[in-house]
Write an enzyme that holds these catalytic residues in place. Structure first.
Site, mmCIF file in Angstrom:
data_model
loop_
_atom_site.group_PDB
_atom_site.id
_atom_site.type_symbol
_atom_site.label_atom_id
_atom_site.label_comp_id
_atom_site.label_asym_id
_atom_site.label_seq_id
_atom_site.Cartn_x
_atom_site.Cartn_y
_atom_site.Cartn_z
ATOM 1 N N LYS A 35 0.824 -1.204 -0.005
ATOM 2 C CA LYS A 35 0.061 -0.021 0.165
ATOM 3 C C LYS A 35 1.089 1.421 -0.015
ATOM 4 O O LYS A 35 2.086 1.109 0.262
ATOM 5 C CB LYS A 35 -0.739 -0.090 1.293
ATOM 6 C CG LYS A 35 -0.176 0.069 2.569
ATOM 7 C CD LYS A 35 -1.223 -0.293 3.718
ATOM 8 C CE LYS A 35 -0.484 -0.289 5.154
ATOM 9 N NZ LYS A 35 -1.134 -0.435 6.225
ATOM 10 N N ARG A 130 -10.885 0.384 14.605
ATOM 11 C CA ARG A 130 -11.188 1.164 13.178
ATOM 12 C C ARG A 130 -11.920 0.433 12.417
ATOM 13 O O ARG A 130 -13.036 0.838 12.138
ATOM 14 C CB ARG A 130 -9.556 1.233 12.924
ATOM 15 C CG ARG A 130 -8.995 2.201 12.404
ATOM 16 C CD ARG A 130 -7.519 2.280 12.102
ATOM 17 N NE ARG A 130 -7.045 0.915 11.459
ATOM 18 C CZ ARG A 130 -5.654 1.118 11.291
ATOM 19 N NH1 ARG A 130 -4.867 1.887 11.492
ATOM 20 N NH2 ARG A 130 -5.384 -0.146 10.644
ATOM 21 N N TYR A 255 18.339 29.475 8.830
ATOM 22 C CA TYR A 255 16.872 30.183 9.410
ATOM 23 C C TYR A 255 16.688 30.012 10.802
ATOM 24 O O TYR A 255 17.067 28.883 11.337
ATOM 25 C CB TYR A 255 15.735 29.611 8.560
ATOM 26 C CG TYR A 255 15.635 29.954 7.306
ATOM 27 C CD1 TYR A 255 15.557 31.227 6.906
ATOM 28 C CD2 TYR A 255 15.456 28.726 6.189
ATOM 29 C CE1 TYR A 255 15.389 31.303 5.310
ATOM 30 C CE2 TYR A 255 15.377 29.170 4.764
ATOM 31 C CZ TYR A 255 15.304 30.393 4.576
ATOM 32 O OH TYR A 255 15.360 30.630 3.015
ATOM 33 N N MET A 303 14.203 24.278 2.612
ATOM 34 C CA MET A 303 13.422 23.609 1.622
ATOM 35 C C MET A 303 14.294 22.616 0.638
ATOM 36 O O MET A 303 13.711 21.574 0.355
ATOM 37 C CB MET A 303 12.465 24.655 0.720
ATOM 38 C CG MET A 303 11.814 23.980 -0.290
ATOM 39 S SD MET A 303 10.949 25.159 -1.320
ATOM 40 C CE MET A 303 9.624 25.710 -0.226
HETATM 41 C C1 LIG Z 1 -0.561 -1.533 6.653
HETATM 42 C C2 LIG Z 1 -1.128 -2.933 7.109
HETATM 43 C C3 LIG Z 1 -0.447 -3.909 7.302
HETATM 44 C C4 LIG Z 1 1.265 -4.014 7.371
HETATM 45 O O1 LIG Z 1 1.695 -3.291 8.784
HETATM 46 P P1 LIG Z 1 2.882 -3.142 8.880
HETATM 47 O O2 LIG Z 1 3.009 -2.603 10.430
HETATM 48 O O3 LIG Z 1 3.388 -2.045 7.700
HETATM 49 O O4 LIG Z 1 3.790 -4.547 8.879
HETATM 50 C C5 LIG Z 1 -0.821 -5.343 7.671
HETATM 51 N N1 LIG Z 1 -2.344 -5.189 7.716
HETATM 52 C C6 LIG Z 1 -3.101 -4.218 7.726
HETATM 53 C C7 LIG Z 1 -4.508 -4.316 7.629
HETATM 54 C C8 LIG Z 1 -2.347 -3.022 7.198
HETATM 55 O O5 LIG Z 1 -3.339 -2.011 6.954
#
Ligand SMILES: *Cc1c(COP(=O)(O)O)cnc(C)c1O
Length: 364
Positions: A35, A130, A255, A303
């Site tokens: 993802k 969640r 800065y 930046m």
């Molecule tokens: C992102 C996610 C993972 C992976 O989690 P990590 O902490 O990056 O290993 C696994 N299961 C779900 C449902 C997720 O959203």
């Protein structure tokens, strides 16, 4: 010449880290979680390194299409399931497995006219609060899905809130195993932290779902380091010194004049700033490598530039290599988790925030 900043994706490290997950869960199949564009690495770039996974898990339909476009024929799981009814057509067309976490998603399936059976992962809210059905409503959701002709096979999935820390997973795991006890179907409960730290959760896993550990970051930093888990950095962010300054005692840098020299010193100006994804909040003292030698950030990150103390590397000059995180050419390593810690965040956030303007190369 282009600005000297560069991100490098290391395929062999991705492969190594994937094997590390397999070692922790030798009986389980592995979803490589890709993802957020493979945690900022780029799905197309990591594909060769992760293609020995058993499946890819992600949450964006566009990313699912990209995985199919790469030629991946195996399982693909949508971790949040569909967002609207017409997404189900794409699930059928691309053969995507999808999470079902609410009644509305079951309604969409029930109204769906396609004859291709769907493979779904029914999500339990075992305490994260969640996504998912509460333990009380889980079995009726399962029964409802099980009665639908549109559904071929139902697996079980839940997500832990504290696999990386002291609270642990005991209560959530007990809840999950109790509620799913006599239901048929495969189970998936482990993210990276649960895979590495909780053998009891691995034991009930037909599928594990590592994300961050594939990308070489410790899921439980700073309690454990990536190296102590035998994880290798998969992303290097490097640049070069583009200017040097000699400053006298009391002179300030950058800065807000946040850093002032306690003695005369050399500083190097590096072509990397917050517009490249390097956190602006990193304070003076944040570790950085120059010619592979560990030194520190001084003054505010701007930046397009940041400034480093050259005291430990007196031979450094314009053109010298600077490693913001990952591997130096000299063989030393600066873990992304250390930089993240200095910024008060996690490796996850830094890798995902790598900016579009940074050129990326892929190597073995
Ligand atoms: C992102 C996610 C993972 C992976 O989690 P990590 O902490 O990056 O290993 C696994 N299961 C779900 C449902 C997720 O959203």
């Amino acid at each position: 010449m282009p600005r000297p900043i560069l991100a490098t994706i290391h395929l062999a490290a991705l492969q190594h880290n994937l094997e590390r997950s397999r070692l922790a869960a030798p009986e389980a199949k592995v979803w490589a979680v890709v993802k957020a564009n493979a945690y900022g690495h780029g799905i197309e770039r990591v594909y060769e390194g992760l293609r020995s996974a058993d499946g890819f898990a992600l949450l964006d339909l566009d990313e699912a299409q990209r995985i199919r476009a790469l030629g991946w024929r195996g399982p693909v799981l949508l971790l949040e399931g569909v967002f609207e009814a017409r997404d189900l057509e794409l699930c059928s067309r691309l053969d995507l497995w999808h999470t079902v976490h609410c009644e509305e998603q079951i309604d969409m399936l029930a109204a769906c006219k396609t004859h291709v059976g769907h493979r779904v992962f029914l999500k339990m809210n075992s305490g994260m609060n969640r996504l998912g059905f509460t333990p009380e409503r889980y079995r009726s959701a399962w029964a409802r899905l099980n009665a639908l002709p549109q559904v071929d096979e139902i697996s079980h999935i839940t997500h832990f809130s504290d696999a990386d820390g002291g609270l642990g997973i005991a209560a959530q795991l007990a809840c999950f195993t109790e509620v799913t006890r006599d239901l048929p179907g495969e189970c998936s409960v482990c993210n990276s932290a649960a895979t590495l730290r909780h053998a009891d959760a691995v034991a009930v896993s037909d599928w594990i779902r590592p994300g961050i550990s594939l990308y070489g970051s410790a899921p439980d930093h700073p309690e454990r380091t990536a190296a102590s888990w035998d994880l290798q950095p998969t992303m290097t962010l490097s640049s070069k010194i583009i200017a040097t300054q000699v400053i006298s005692t009391g002179a300030t840098v950058g800065y807000g004049s946040k850093f002032s020299a306690e003695a005369p010193m050399h500083i190097g100006v590096v072509a990397c700033g917050y517009a490249d994804g390097y956190p602006r909040v990193c304070p003076s003292g944040t570790p950085v490598l120059v010619n592979g030698v560990r030194t520190r950030l001084v003054g505010r990150v701007s930046m397009d530039m940041l400034t480093v103390d050259l005291t430990p590397v007196p031979q450094a000059q314009i053109g010298s290599e600077v490693t913001l995180w990952g591997h130096s050419s000299q063989g030393s390593v600066l873990g992304i988790d250390e930089v993240a810690q200095a910024a008060g965040t996690l490796g996850y956030e830094l890798m995902c925030a790598l900016a579009q303007r940074v050129p990326v190369q892929v190597t073995d």
